[in-house]
Motif scaffolding. Structure first.
Motif, PDB file in Angstrom:
ATOM      1  N   UNK A  12       0.800  -1.223   0.000  1.00 11.49           N
ATOM      2  CA  UNK A  12       0.000   0.000   0.000  1.00 11.49           C
ATOM      3  C   UNK A  12       0.831   1.271   0.000  1.00 11.49           C
ATOM      4  N   UNK A  13       2.053   1.220   0.514  1.00 11.98           N
ATOM      5  CA  UNK A  13       2.872   2.429   0.627  1.00 11.98           C
ATOM      6  C   UNK A  13       3.287   2.924  -0.759  1.00 11.98           C
ATOM      7  N   UNK A  14       3.099   4.225  -0.983  1.00  8.51           N
ATOM      8  CA  UNK A  14       3.417   4.816  -2.280  1.00  8.51           C
ATOM      9  C   UNK A  14       4.912   4.876  -2.550  1.00  8.51           C
ATOM     10  N   UNK A  15       5.735   4.734  -1.493  1.00 11.63           N
ATOM     11  CA  UNK A  15       7.182   4.745  -1.684  1.00 11.63           C
ATOM     12  C   UNK A  15       7.747   3.344  -1.925  1.00 11.63           C
ATOM     13  N   UNK A  16       6.915   2.318  -1.777  1.00 12.40           N
ATOM     14  CA  UNK A  16       7.392   0.938  -1.924  1.00 12.40           C
ATOM     15  C   UNK A  16       6.760   0.301  -3.164  1.00 12.40           C
ATOM     16  N   UNK A  17       5.795  -0.584  -3.002  1.00  8.93           N
ATOM     17  CA  UNK A  17       5.146  -1.215  -4.152  1.00  8.93           C
ATOM     18  C   UNK A  17       4.209  -0.253  -4.869  1.00  8.93           C
ATOM     19  N   UNK A  18       3.692   0.715  -4.131  1.00  8.03           N
ATOM     20  CA  UNK A  18       2.866   1.792  -4.683  1.00  8.03           C
ATOM     21  C   UNK A  18       1.577   1.278  -5.315  1.00  8.03           C
ATOM     22  N   UNK A  19       0.759   0.621  -4.488  1.00  7.02           N
ATOM     23  CA  UNK A  19      -0.583   0.206  -4.932  1.00  7.02           C
ATOM     24  C   UNK A  19      -1.563   0.622  -3.838  1.00  7.02           C
ATOM     25  N   UNK A  20      -1.908   1.915  -3.759  1.00  8.48           N
ATOM     26  CA  UNK A  20      -2.685   2.456  -2.634  1.00  8.48           C
ATOM     27  C   UNK A  20      -4.185   2.233  -2.765  1.00  8.48           C
ATOM     28  N   UNK A  21      -4.589   0.962  -2.788  1.00  6.70           N
ATOM     29  CA  UNK A  21      -6.008   0.628  -2.920  1.00  6.70           C
ATOM     30  C   UNK A  21      -6.394  -0.341  -1.790  1.00  6.70           C
ATOM     31  N   UNK A  22      -6.642   0.194  -0.592  1.00  2.38           N
ATOM     32  CA  UNK A  22      -6.888  -0.685   0.573  1.00  2.38           C
ATOM     33  C   UNK A  22      -8.165  -1.503   0.461  1.00  2.38           C
ATOM     34  N   UNK A  23      -9.215  -0.948  -0.160  1.00  2.25           N
ATOM     35  CA  UNK A  23     -10.455  -1.726  -0.294  1.00  2.25           C
ATOM     36  C   UNK A  23     -10.219  -2.922  -1.206  1.00  2.25           C
ATOM     37  N   UNK A  24      -9.521  -2.684  -2.315  1.00  2.35           N
ATOM     38  CA  UNK A  24      -9.238  -3.776  -3.253  1.00  2.35           C
ATOM     39  C   UNK A  24      -8.394  -4.859  -2.596  1.00  2.35           C
ATOM     40  N   UNK A  25      -7.398  -4.454  -1.811  1.00  2.50           N
ATOM     41  CA  UNK A  25      -6.540  -5.436  -1.150  1.00  2.50           C
ATOM     42  C   UNK A  25      -7.344  -6.262  -0.149  1.00  2.50           C
ATOM     43  N   UNK A  26      -8.194  -5.596   0.638  1.00  2.00           N
ATOM     44  CA  UNK A  26      -9.029  -6.320   1.592  1.00  2.00           C
ATOM     45  C   UNK A  26     -10.028  -7.218   0.888  1.00  2.00           C
ATOM     46  N   UNK A  27     -10.559  -6.765  -0.243  1.00  2.00           N
ATOM     47  CA  UNK A  27     -11.497  -7.568  -1.033  1.00  2.00           C
ATOM     48  C   UNK A  27     -10.823  -8.828  -1.560  1.00  2.00           C
TER      49      UNK A  27
ATOM     50  N   UNK B  60     -19.437 -12.711   3.860  1.00  2.00           N
ATOM     51  CA  UNK B  60     -20.196 -11.546   4.309  1.00  2.00           C
ATOM     52  C   UNK B  60     -19.341 -10.286   4.187  1.00  2.00           C
ATOM     53  N   UNK B  61     -18.074 -10.367   4.600  1.00  2.64           N
ATOM     54  CA  UNK B  61     -17.160  -9.226   4.454  1.00  2.64           C
ATOM     55  C   UNK B  61     -16.975  -8.866   2.980  1.00  2.64           C
ATOM     56  N   UNK B  62     -16.844  -9.886   2.135  1.00  2.00           N
ATOM     57  CA  UNK B  62     -16.647  -9.656   0.700  1.00  2.00           C
ATOM     58  C   UNK B  62     -17.814  -8.866   0.116  1.00  2.00           C
ATOM     59  N   UNK B  63     -19.036  -9.234   0.472  1.00  2.00           N
ATOM     60  CA  UNK B  63     -20.229  -8.546  -0.052  1.00  2.00           C
ATOM     61  C   UNK B  63     -20.276  -7.103   0.438  1.00  2.00           C
ATOM     62  N   UNK B  64     -19.983  -6.875   1.711  1.00  4.15           N
ATOM     63  CA  UNK B  64     -20.011  -5.511   2.245  1.00  4.15           C
ATOM     64  C   UNK B  64     -18.937  -4.637   1.612  1.00  4.15           C
ATOM     65  N   UNK B  65     -17.771  -5.220   1.293  1.00  8.25           N
ATOM     66  CA  UNK B  65     -16.687  -4.446   0.698  1.00  8.25           C
ATOM     67  C   UNK B  65     -16.940  -4.126  -0.775  1.00  8.25           C
ATOM     68  N   UNK B  66     -17.802  -4.900  -1.433  1.00 12.04           N
ATOM     69  CA  UNK B  66     -18.085  -4.654  -2.840  1.00 12.04           C
ATOM     70  C   UNK B  66     -18.693  -3.261  -3.064  1.00 12.04           C
TER      71      UNK B  66
ATOM     72  N   UNK C 202     -18.362  -0.172  -1.360  1.00 18.15           N
ATOM     73  CA  UNK C 202     -17.405   0.936  -1.489  1.00 18.15           C
ATOM     74  C   UNK C 202     -16.387   0.716  -2.597  1.00 18.15           C
ATOM     75  N   UNK C 203     -16.061  -0.550  -2.899  1.00 15.91           N
ATOM     76  CA  UNK C 203     -15.080  -0.815  -3.949  1.00 15.91           C
ATOM     77  C   UNK C 203     -15.603  -0.377  -5.317  1.00 15.91           C
ATOM     78  N   UNK C 204     -16.867  -0.691  -5.611  1.00 12.01           N
ATOM     79  CA  UNK C 204     -17.453  -0.325  -6.905  1.00 12.01           C
ATOM     80  C   UNK C 204     -17.549   1.191  -7.052  1.00 12.01           C
ATOM     81  N   UNK C 205     -17.875   1.876  -5.965  1.00  9.94           N
ATOM     82  CA  UNK C 205     -18.085   3.318  -6.048  1.00  9.94           C
ATOM     83  C   UNK C 205     -16.802   4.133  -5.897  1.00  9.94           C
TER      84      UNK C 205
END
Length: 363
Positions: free
Chosen positions: A51-66, A220-226, A228-231
């Motif tokens: 997630x860190x922009x100085x390292x792998x630089x993929x700042x998408x926490x919802x996608x990672x949790x999904x 259940x977590x996957x459905x709830x995360x969908x 905010x992820x879509x929007x």
């Protein structure tokens, strides 16, 4: 005379030496703790790296949790439905699932989302310092839901922990208000989830093992995360044409997250939640040292002083919980012994009544 003098020595040595079964139990407990610390350490550092922009630089926490929840749901479904590793509890009805598991899953998804988001803005060391507020949140919410009784001494302990964390925050070199709010929100949601597990599941006699817990909660977590992820993140990912899904990075990261979920339930199930709290303090210090020495995060003396105060408060809280647990076990043991003595007296009385009647009939 010699035999008389040797007897106490033999009995004393037999009480001080540990039996092989006790030694095995102690070694297994330390093994569970070591596995949990290693996996928790790995997931935290791995998530920070992604997630860190100085390292792998993929700042998408919802996608990672999904991705984590999708992976955990798939593996748990395979283990339950295909390989039949464990049996599902028969008491889990659709109504109970909606009333108990769904709220817990919603809170878990929010906690994971916010905690992963905080890694974009805060250092690993400072996040661990903020996590020291977890006992404060759990106790406060427990009192609010009447699961714990209010005690002025315990509340004083909670205020001491909060004061230490406040000093650590004051001394933070890279303080970010939004990141702190995200982490505090994650702590609040996680504490509420832990209290609701006691209220909604434990009180109804439902016990879930690591695999069945993921089987019910992860989808259940996957459905709830969908939602905010879509929007929020899906439109940004569509515009980012340079991104290519790295199966090795996200696959190993998801596997570590799955293993950590199993390790959490294994540690609590085989030892206790108190053991996990104590192990968590050790893990936090290791992460702070790693963050300072390897990741080169700035850790100030004020940081360490404030977290040291919070650490002492958490240690005292864990000690108080352990003392209360031992007193409760001793009281239960005393009640059982009292019941056994009462049963013995009743049995002797009945036998005496039978003998008296027999003698009267013979007379």
């Amino acid at each position: 005379m010699g035999a008389a003098t040797d007897a106490p020595t033999t009995s004393a040595s037999s009480t001080t030496t540990l039996s092989p079964s006790i030694i095995k139990k102690i070694l297994l407990s330390y093994t569970y703790v070591a596995i949990w610390i290693f996996l928790s350490f790995t997931v935290i550092v791995y998530n920070k790296y992604i997630l860190d922009q100085k390292l792998y630089n993929w700042p998408y926490p919802i996608s990672l949790t999904l991705i984590h929840m999708g992976f955990c749901s798939s593996i748990a479904a395979l283990l339950v439905r295909v390989f039949h590793v464990v049996d599902l509890p028969t008491s889990m009805s659709p109504r109970l699932y909606l009333s108990s598991v769904v709220p817990i899953g919603a809170l878990y998804s929010l906690s994971l989302w916010l905690s992963n988001s905080a890694y974009i803005y805060l250092s690993v060391s400072f996040i661990q310092m903020l996590k020291a507020l977890m006992p404060v949140a759990v106790y406060s919410i427990g009192v609010l839901f009447r699961k714990d009784s209010f005690k002025s001494s315990t509340m004083g302990n909670m205020l001491a922990i909060s004061f230490g964390v406040a000093i650590a925050a004051y001394g933070e070199a890279k303080f970010d208000t939004w990141g702190v709010l995200l982490q505090l929100g994650a702590v609040a949601f996680e504490a509420t989830r832990l209290v609701l597990i006691q209220i909604l599941l434990t009180s109804k006699g439902i016990s879930l093992n690591p695999i069945t817990s993921l089987y019910y909660v992860a989808p259940c977590c996957f459905v709830f995360l969908l939602i905010p992820w879509i929007t929020v993140e899906l439109p940004i990912l569509k515009e980012n044409s340079t991104f290519h899904f790295d199966y090795f990075i996200f696959g190993t990261n998801s596997f570590c997250a799955f293993a950590l979920n199993l390790a959490v339930f294994l540690l609590v199930g085989k030892t206790s939640a108190l053991t996990m709290n104590v192990a968590g303090v050790v893990k936090d210090w290791l992460l702070i040292a790693f963050s300072w020495s390897v990741i080169k995060d700035t850790v100030t003396p004020v940081n360490l002083f404030g977290y040291g105060l919070a650490f002492l408060g958490v240690a005292y809280y864990n000690h108080s919980k352990l003392k209360a647990l031992r007193e409760m076990e001793a009281a239960e043991r005393k009640d059982e012994e009292g019941d056994d003595e009462e049963s013995g007296r009743l049995l002797d009385q009945r036998e005496g009544d039978v003998i008296t009647r027999r003698n009267e009939s013979e007379g």
